[in-house]
Each structure stands twice: as structure tokens, then as C-alpha cells.
Design a protein around this motif. Structure first.
Motif, PDB file in Angstrom:
ATOM      1  N   GLN B  99       0.830  -1.208   0.000  1.00 22.91           N
ATOM      2  CA  GLN B  99       0.000   0.000   0.000  1.00 22.91           C
ATOM      3  C   GLN B  99       0.863   1.255   0.000  1.00 22.91           C
ATOM      4  N   PHE B 100       0.424   2.190  -0.836  1.00 23.29           N
ATOM      5  CA  PHE B 100       1.155   3.464  -0.970  1.00 23.29           C
ATOM      6  C   PHE B 100       0.180   4.623  -0.779  1.00 23.29           C
ATOM      7  N   LYS B 101       0.722   5.685  -0.194  1.00 23.89           N
ATOM      8  CA  LYS B 101      -0.105   6.901  -0.063  1.00 23.89           C
ATOM      9  C   LYS B 101      -0.208   7.559  -1.442  1.00 23.89           C
ATOM     10  N   ALA B 102      -1.393   8.042  -1.771  1.00 23.33           N
ATOM     11  CA  ALA B 102      -1.566   8.706  -3.079  1.00 23.33           C
ATOM     12  C   ALA B 102      -2.676   9.745  -2.975  1.00 23.33           C
ATOM     13  N   PHE B 103      -2.706  10.628  -3.936  1.00 29.37           N
ATOM     14  CA  PHE B 103      -3.851  11.555  -3.993  1.00 29.37           C
ATOM     15  C   PHE B 103      -4.140  11.955  -5.438  1.00 29.37           C
ATOM     16  N   LEU B 104      -5.398  12.265  -5.630  1.00 32.29           N
ATOM     17  CA  LEU B 104      -5.832  12.773  -6.940  1.00 32.29           C
ATOM     18  C   LEU B 104      -6.109  14.263  -6.797  1.00 32.29           C
ATOM     19  N   PHE B 105      -5.748  15.008  -7.810  1.00 29.13           N
ATOM     20  CA  PHE B 105      -5.941  16.463  -7.760  1.00 29.13           C
ATOM     21  C   PHE B 105      -6.686  16.872  -9.029  1.00 29.13           C
ATOM     22  N   TYR B 106      -7.851  17.484  -8.882  1.00 29.54           N
ATOM     23  CA  TYR B 106      -8.604  17.924 -10.066  1.00 29.54           C
ATOM     24  C   TYR B 106      -9.545  19.072  -9.713  1.00 29.54           C
ATOM     25  N   ILE B 107     -10.153  19.630 -10.759  1.00 33.85           N
ATOM     26  CA  ILE B 107     -11.063  20.766 -10.555  1.00 33.85           C
ATOM     27  C   ILE B 107     -12.484  20.292 -10.763  1.00 33.85           C
ATOM     28  N   ASP B 108     -13.288  20.517  -9.771  1.00 28.20           N
ATOM     29  CA  ASP B 108     -14.679  20.091  -9.844  1.00 28.20           C
ATOM     30  C   ASP B 108     -15.387  20.853 -10.967  1.00 28.20           C
TER      31      ASP B 108
END
Lengths: 370, 584
Positions: B99-108
Motif C-alpha cells: 500500500q502506498f499513499k496517493a492523492f488525486l488532484f482535479y477541478i470540480d
């Protein structure tokens, strides 16, 4: 947006509008009446004197940065004198304001609004000026900066339009009633510029203090040119008999304008401009009067008294019973009041202040005026 | 207010304490957002190159291996604390059973959330064959045995390759190492996937603008511009702005207005351009509206404008995203209200209402000519009936004799006084207009034609009004249609009646006094701290206008000085470098 200060252009507009209105009203008629065919020569001479005087004013004020004539009066003769001086100026401005509005309204009444009550017309003009003053000094300047160019354009257009009617023989004899009337007693026609006394109160109201020189010089030059144009129009285009007319000489000039067969009476445009110009003139005088009241009364917001001031002007403007008595007030009382008070006493105050400051400055070079 | 109080307020001295906000020049940009020196100063020092401006927006920076550092950097660049449409989805990614830490970044509003859920989050988060598959760390590419010695060519396991090849079932995925490229992608509607320990970011194409819901503008029609209009959905509207501006400095803050309705409003501005005080003032006013509900931007406009009693518009209302984007890039602030296809723009100044969205699409000579025509249209619309009244009743001598005879002749059979006659016609015109607006569109046009032709002709035939008056009223009506802004049009329609009354009772004096008082009112007004007559008064120097007129496109170097923006310049001194290349 600072409505308590005037920008350079606004200050020039404010100063110009007062002299331009005097051109529209009777003083020009009195100048021609007194100097005859040498009026043009006389007015050029008077304009040169006015330019010299404005240089002098600027010189004095350069020694007193951010001070008005009342501060200089206090510096020269003390606080009590300042108070009397301020009241005298207030009376002077209210007097000029009231006779000017009355004179203009009388003209309007004769031309167009015969059935309307004089008081009603006066109230309309004064109310508009009072409303402008409710919002502050800067606002009066802003409105003037729209109207002054229009008025200048109106006078310039009048000059251009009547050139075809010029009768050049009317400037002869070139020295009119004589050298004395043209250059010595004629120098008293400097009173045509007396309204420029508003300039003496401008320094603290200017946003850029350093621009006082620019304001003084540009104003004097513009108003001089306009005065020369209008006197030339009146002398060359009208017969001398107009000086006995009750009407404003400028109106008589614009009535003679014809732009082809369709536009037979273009004076509507000029009258319209002069109406705007007169309201602006009143608002400027009321602005300075309110400034004096605020200064001597130590009020934070003197503009709230604009309607009360308008009431006083209304009362004062109704003092003259009829047009002859109004003419007397304009040609005699106004003239000598201006000459004695504005050009006499005030010049003396400024000179005393200047030399006192110079002397003090020489003794204590670091000392500045409080 | 009783009479005594009214008289006291009118004639006696009082210390007035009015709310006063004036826009002052803002501080130049800090080092974080750009240099503190002006561009001209830097150009003189030789620091300013053609690429500098681009770099200011997108500082060349590579992705860090630490996910926390990346997250902080993105948060600060996009101001995620105040930017309401920035979405950061933290999760734990499963790869090779680890398991790895991750994040998604986007504009609603710019992405398709279904695509993200089904084809990004699902394969990465849920345990499946792909992400639980665990083989040896290294992959053998080739193997050769010589003299009992086995030589293996091994490709070291690459986590980034593995995720790219196995875990993101998307057709368009790029691996990026630079933040600048990631910003461009996010701004255009992609989402960025950051994973701990990786110094690359996955740029995944999940664009999902609401294309079909967007309609063409109904009231601000242009020939050569965009044909998109705002919709009722706040998020669609913010995405429209994002798509046009395409820059991470665009801030979209959410503020709820109304204690019951809690209507969502979005405050949009450019972080590195708009004056901080202006933004703060908009925020302050929106946050301090104490009402139960807000249902429209018109309602909101009346609650945040400076002069609530004035009938002049003080905020620009537009349905065009391109116009809103243009003004945001100039340094103004846009307020979007949820449920309304019109956005408000602060400050709104007098000459803005004479500008059409078409102006920027045309050459400046045409734009200025049309602007002048519109100004004449406004004057005619406001003053013509009043002037006709004044001249026809009081100043008859101003009319040329031939024309006067025509007017007298045409009025011979009319029994009403001219004042009554003009009032009948003006009110009829307003009735026809109002009826035309309220009924369905095809019927509205019919009413207009019937009203104008039949009623007008019938009124003349019945000697109720004179033909000359029909011409005056029709000309006034046509002139009022040239006013591009609806609110300014309403202003002209109402003030016209005051001028008619003034003209009738006082002639030119009345009209003159009316104009003077109107000028006083307009000169005294300001919108969000900016003089209402800017850029004409006060003339503050640097701007993209000459007075009220546009200057050539290649000369519009500066943003309007009255907005006191952080970035003064919007063009280089020589903008057409293809024509005037820099000397080596």
C-alpha cells in the motif's frame, strides 16, 4: 476616490468657470462702456496685469505651502484679523454669488420665462448648486471639469461665428477715450479677474500641492484669452448702443449668429451651455464659502450647510429691487468692493505675509509655518 | 422621518459618518507570485525576457518524491483553502499487494466524476488481480548460459511503469515530471495522480465539461465571438471560466448567502492580478448580507452595490463567459450566483454599460465608432423628448421657421396639449415594450409591429397625436435599443420622463438643471471604491483606453489604472515581436 481634494485639471476648471461666467454676464459691458473703442487694447493690457498678478500670487504661496490666504492673514496680523478677514471674504463671495445669479436669472426671465416667478428660477439654480456641494469639494471640481471645456468651446465658437460680422472701423480711435482711460483708470478693469480670488483658497484643497503654479498660470492664460475673444466680439460685432441694453452682452452677440438659413437661431445651444456654466459657477462660489465657514467654525463637514447657504444667497439675491439697481450693484459696488478688498487689502496681506516670512526665514531658516 | 428631523438634516450642521471604501493601489506582487520590481524596471535591467512572464505563472519545478511536499506545493499554488472547486482526494493505493499513499488532484466541474470513480479510483483502491499480483522484483529480459555461467539481462522493477501499464485502464495517460505541465493539464480538465516515493505524476484525461447544457447567449449577441452562455449551475459556470482562463491563479471562493436558502455564490478573481482590497471588499459585503434567502443575481446586486438608492447600474451583469473572463483578467471580480445564468462583475462603471462584448472582436476604429453611436443613442433616448417639449412649448424661436410651420401644421387637428400628447405616446411605447417582453417570443414581435405601426398610424389618423411626435417617439425608441446594457436601458427609460416634465415646466433651464444634477449624481458615485466615471474622471493615466475609447490592440499595454491591479502590464512594449523583432 477622494472627494475632499481637487485634481489639477479640476482646479483649473473651477478657476476658469468663475471668470468665464463673468464674461457671460455684465462686467464686459461695463469695460466697453468705460473704455469705448480701446476696449480690446485695454483688455490686453489688463490681461498682462492679471498674469503678473498671478505670478505674484504664486510667489507668495510658494513661501506658504499648503496654506490659504486666511493662514497667511493669521501669520501676518494675528488670529482676530484672520477672523474678520474670513468674514469679509465670505460676504464678498456671497455678494458676487447673489448678484451673478440674479443677473443671469433676470436675463433668462426676459428671454424665455416671462411668466415664471423670479424667486422660483433663483431657487432652481441655487438648489442645483447646493446639491453639488453636499457631496464635497472634489465633486464640484469634477462637474466643473465637464462644463468648463463646454463653456470655453461655446465662447470660442461664438468668436468664430461672428467674425463675419466684424466691423474693423469700430476699433478706431484706437485709444478710445484717451490714454488715461485706457491705461490708467482703465487698469481698474482688472476687477474682471477678481473672481480669481478663489485661487487664494485653493492650495489646501489641491491633491498635488506642487501644481499650484500650473493651476494659477494656466487659469490666467485661458481666462485672458477668453476675455480678449469676447471683448473683441462685442466691440467689433455690436454697435456701442448695446451698453445701454439690459441684456447680457454675450447674449446679444450670440443672437447675431447665423448658421445658414435653416439654423437661424443657434443661440439655444449657447444658452444651454451658459445655464450649465452658471450653476457650476454658483457651486464653486458656494464651495469656497463653505470652506471658509468650515475653517472659521472648525467644522469637520461644512458641506451639510450647503442648503442653508443657498438660502442666504437667495435672500441676498432678492435685495436688488429691479434691474437698474442690480446694474448699480454690479457696475459700482461689485467693482469697487473687488478693487479695494481683493486687489487692495488682500494684496497687502499677502505682501506683508511674504516679507514677514522672508525676514523670519532669514533669521530662522529651519522654522516652518505651523 | 418626521418633518422636524428632515429639516434638521437638510439645513443644520451634522457630522456625517458614511461607509466609504476607496480602492487604493495594491502592493506589487511578492516574490512568491513574481518579482517586486515592475516589468518596465526589470526590462530596463535586462531581466525581463519574452519567456519571463510565462515562467512567472508556472515556475519551472520538478515533482518531488515526497507526496506530502507535492501536496503542500499544489495546495499553495491553487490556494485550495479558499478555492472552492479544487478537489484533493487522498487515498491508499494498492500495488503489488503493497500500500502506498496517493492523492488525486482535479477541478470540480471540469472532470467526469464517473470516469474518475470507475477507471481511476476503482482499479487503484479496490483489491483486484492486477494490483495484488506479486512477482519477483526484477524482470528478466534475456538469459544466456556460457560455460555454466548464466548471464541474465534484468530490467529493474519500475513502479511507475507498473502503474502506468497495469493499474490505470485509461486511454490517455501521460507521465509528467514538471509541475508546469501538470498545472496546464489540471486547468484544462485532467486529473493528476501523485503517488508517494514517485517523482512522476500521472496526468489522466478525465475531461467532462457539461457541453450539452450550455446554451447560446440570449441577450448579449455577438457576430464574431463565442456563442456560449452561462447556465444555472454554479459549477458549470466556474468550469466555463476555468476553461477560458486556463490558469491556476484563478481563484474561485464559495460563499453562502441567505440564512435560510444558503445560496451558493462563487467569487472569482485572479490571485496575481486583482487588487487584494477589492477582493476583500467583495468578500466582506457578501459575508455581511443578513437576509433569509437570495434567489437571483439581481437581488444580490441590490444588496451589495454602493448606492442603493441610485437607479444607475453599479455591477455589470453578463451571461457571457468570455466577457466575464476578459474582465477577470483585467483585474475585476466576478460573482456567480447558483441558479442564475447571469454573473455579476465588480466594479461596474458607467462606460462599461456602453461597451458591447463585440467591441474586442472588432478593430478599434469600428468599436469606437459604435461606442460613440451608442453614447449618442443614450443621449437621444434620455433627452430628445424633453428637449422637444422644451423647444415646442417655451423656446419656439429656436426652431427654424420652415420646421416650425410644419410642426404647427401637424398639430393643428390635435386637441391635446403637447405635454399630454407626448405622455400618451411615451407611455404607449413603454406598454408595447413591456407587453412584448412578457408574452412568448413570436407573439412579442407581433405585438411590437402591431403596436408601432397600427397604433401609431391609428393615433395619427384619429388626431390624437401629431405625426412629428410619432417620429420623435419612434426615434427615441430606436435610440434606446442601441444601449447594450439592459439596466442602463431601464435607467434611460425612466429618466426620460423626468426630462419631459422638466422641459415642460422650465424649458431649457429645467433640462440644464436636470443635466447638472444628473452629472453631480454620476460624478459622486463609485462602484467598489472606483469612481463611476473612470477612466474619464479621474484620468489616472495608464489604461487600455483613450478616455472612453479603445486604443489599438497592440497598444493596450497596461491594465486600467483605476483598478489598481497587482500586475500593471498585460502586453510587452512591443507586442508584435514577429514584426519588430528584438535586436540581438
Amino acid at each position: 476616490m477622494n472627494l475632499s481634494k481637487l485634481r489639477t485639471f479640476e482646479a483649473i476648471a473651477v478657476c476658469c468657470i468663475i471668470v468665464l461666467n463673468k464674461i457671460i454676464l455684465n462686467p464686459t459691458k461695463n469695460i466697453i462702456y468705460e473704455t469705448g473703442s480701446s476696449s480690446v487694447l485695454n483688455i490686453i493690457y489688463v490681461c498682462l496685469l492679471a498674469i503678473l498678478l498671478s505670478v505674484g500670487i504664486w510667489k507668495v504661496f510658494s513661501k506658504f505651502p499648503n496654506s490659504d490666504v486666511l493662514d497667511i492673514a493669521e501669520f501676518s496680523f494675528g488670529k482676530t484679523f484672520k477672523w474678520f478677514f474670513a468674514v469679509a471674504f465670505l460676504i464678498y463671495f456671497l455678494f458676487v454669488c447673489s448678484i451673478s445669479v440674479r443677473s443671469f436669472v433676470e436675463n433668462i426671465k426676459i428671454f424665455y420665462q416671462k411668466e415664471l416667478d423670479l424667486r422660483f428660477l433663483l431657487i432652481i439654480f441655487l438648489l442645483a448648486a447646493a446639491i453639488a456641494n453636499r457631496k464635497g469639494v472634489g465633486l464640484v471640481g469634477r462637474v466643473a471639469s465637464f462644463i468648463t471645456p463646454l463653456t470655453i468651446l461655446g465662447i470660442f465658437l461664438t468668436f468664430i461665428s461672428v467674425t463675419g460680422l466684424f466691423n474693423w472701423y469700430r476699433i478706431f480711435p484706437i485709444l478710445g477715450y484717451g490714454i488715461n482711460e485706457t491705461f490708467f483708470t482703465g487698469a481698474s478693469n482688472l476687477y474682471a479677474f477678481s473672481s480669481l480670488s478663489v485661487l487664494l483658497f485653493l492650495p489646501p484643497l489641491l491633491e498635488k500641492k506642487a501644481d499650484l503654479k500650473k493651476v494659477t498660470m494656466i487659469t490666467t492664460i485661458i481666462t485672458s484669452l477668453m476675455l480678449i475673444f469676447s471683448i473683441t466680439c462685442m466691440v467689433l460685432a455690436l454697435s456701442f448702443s448695446f451698453t445701454s441694453s439690459a441684456l447680457s452682452p454675450m447674449y446679444l452677440v450670440i443672437r447675431s449668429i447665423e448658421w445658414g438659413s435653416f439654423f437661424e437661431s443657434p443661440e439655444a445651444i449657447f444658452t444651454f451651455i451658459f445655464i450649465l456654466s452658471m450653476i457650476s459657477f454658483l457651486s464653486v462660489f458656494m464651495m469656497v464659502s463653505l470652506y471658509i465657514i468650515s475653517k472659521i467654525g472648525k467644522l469637520k463637514n461644512g458641506t451639510t450647510l450647503s442648503l442653508s447657504l443657498a438660502e442666504i444667497v437667495l435672500g441676498a439675491s432678492l435685495i436688488a429691487k429691479d434691474i437698474p439697481s442690480l446694474n448699480f450693484l454690479e457696475s459700482v459696488i461689485y467693482k469697487y468692493f473687488s478693487l479695494i478688498f481683493v486687489f487692495g487689502i488682500t494684496s497687502l496681506v499677502l505682501l506683508v505675509g511674504y516679507f514677514k516670512k522672508k525676514k523670519k526665514g532669514a533669521n530662522h531658516p529651519d522654522e516652518t509655518m505651523e | 422621518m418626521d418633518i422636524r428631523e428632515f429639516l434638521r438634516r437638510t439645513f443644520l450642521y451634522q457630522d456625517i459618518k458614511e461607509y466609504d471604501f476607496t480602492l487604493e493601489p495594491s502592493e506589487k506582487e511578492t516574490v512568491e507570485n513574481g518579482p517586486s520590481l515592475t516589468e518596465e524596471e526589470r526590462e530596463q535591467k535586462g531581466e525581463y525576457t519574452s519567456d519571463t512572464k510565462v515562467l512567472e505563472y508556472t515556475e519551472e519545478k520538478n515533482i518531488f518524491p515526497s507526496i506530502d511536499v507535492n501536496l503542500e506545493y499544489l495546495k499553495s499554488r491553487y490556494n485550495s483553502m479558499i478555492n472552492s472547486d479544487i478537489i484533493i482526494r487522498n487515498f491508499t493505493l494498492t500495488a503489488r499487494n503493497k500500500q502506498f499513499k496517493a492523492f488525486l488532484f482535479y477541478i470540480d466541474g471540469m472532470v467526469d466524476t464517473k470516469l474518475i470513480n470507475d477507471f481511476v479510483l476503482n482499479p487503484l483502491m479496490l483489491r483486484n488481480q492486477s494490483n495484488t499480483y506479486h512477482d519477483s522484483e526484477n524482470q528478466i529480459i534475456s538469459e544466456a548460459v556460457t560455460n555454466n555461467i548464466t548471464v541474465r539481462k534484468i530490467k529493474k522493477f519500475d513502479m511507475s511503469d507498473y502503474i502506468y501499464n497495469c493499474l490505470i485502464p485509461q486511454n490517455s495517460v501521460n507521465r509528467e515530471k514538471e509541475f508546469s505541465k501538470i498545472f496546464d493539464s489540471i486547468n484544462s480538465g485532467n486529473c493528476a495522480l501523485f503517488i508517494d516515493t514517485l517523482d512522476v505524476c500521472f496526468d489522466i484525461d478525465v475531461k467532462g465539461f457539461k457541453q450539452r447544457g450550455i446554451d447560446t447567449p440570449k441577450n448579449e449577441i455577438v457576430v464574431r465571438g463565442s456563442q456560449e452562455a452561462f447556465t444555472e449551475s454554479i459549477r458549470t459556470n466556474t468550469s466555463l471560466l476555468r476553461r477560458i482562463i486556463n490558469n491556476e491563479n484563478l481563484m474561485i471562493e464559495n460563499i453562502a448567502v441567505g440564512s435560510v436558502s444558503k445560496t451558493k455564490c462563487a467569487v472569482c478573481y485572479m490571485k496575481n492580478i486583482a487588487n487584494n482590497d477589492l477582493v476583500a471588499e467583495v468578500r466582506y459585503r457578501l459575508n455581511n448580507i443578513k437576509v433569509d434567502y437570495i434567489l437571483s443575481s439581481g437581488q444580490l446586486e441590490q444588496l451589495i452595490e454602493d448606492h442603493a438608492k441610485s437607479i444607475l447600474p453599479q455591477l455589470i451583469a453578463t451571461e457571457r463567459p468570455d466577457r466575464a473572463a476578459d474582465l477577470i483578467l483585467e483585474g475585476r471580480v466576478v460573482i456567480i450566483t447558483n441558479g442564475v445564468p447571469y454573473v455579476l462583475i465588480a466594479p461596474g462603471l458607467f462606460f462599461d454599460y456602453l461597451a458591447s462584448p463585440e467591441d474586442l472582436n472588432l478593430k478599434y476604429q469600428f468599436s469606437n465608432f459604435f461606442k460613440f453611436l451608442r453614447f449618442i443613442g443614450l443621449l437621444v433616448s434620455v433627452l430628445l423628448p424633453g428637449l422637444y417639449m422644451a423647444i415646442a412649448t417655451i423656446h419656439v424661436e429656436f426652431i427654424p421657421t420652415e420646421l416650425l410651420l410644419v410642426i404647427i401644421g401637424s398639430r393643428e387637428s390635435v386637441p391635446f396639449p403637447i405635454f399630454f400628447e407626448i405622455l400618451i405616446m411615451e407611455i404607449s411605447l413603454e406598454l408595447i415594450r413591456e407587453a412584448g417582453v412578457r408574452v412568448p417570443t413570436p407573439l412579442g414581435q407581433t405585438i411590437g409591429i402591431v403596436g408601432a405601426l397600427v397604433l401609431g398610424q391609428a393615433a395619427v389618423d384619429a388626431s390624437i397625436v401629431s405625426p412629428i411626435l410619432i417620429i420623435i417617439v419612434a426615434f427615441t425608441g430606436i435610440a434606446s435599443f442601441t444601449i447594450p446594457d439592459f439596466s442602463l436601458g431601464l435607467y434611460s427609460r425612466l429618466t426620460r420622463f423626468f426630462y419631459i416634465i422638466l422641459g415642460y415646466f422650465l424649458g431649457l433651464v429645467g433640462i440644464g438643471v436636470g443635466i447638472f444634477i444628473n452629472a453631480v449624481v454620476i460624478c459622486s458615485m463609485k462602484s467598489f471604491g472606483v469612481s463611476y466615471l473612470a477612466p474619464l474622471l479621474p484620468n489616472t493615466g495608464n489604461q487600455s483606453h483613450f478616455g472612453i475609447f479603445l486604443i489599438p490592440a497592440w497598444k493596450r499595454e497596461s491594465r486600467d489604472a483605476f483598478l489598481a491591479t497587482k500586475k500593471e502590464k498585460k502586453e510587452k512594449h512591443i507586442s508584435m515581436e514577429w514584426k519588430f523583432p528584438k535586436k540581438a
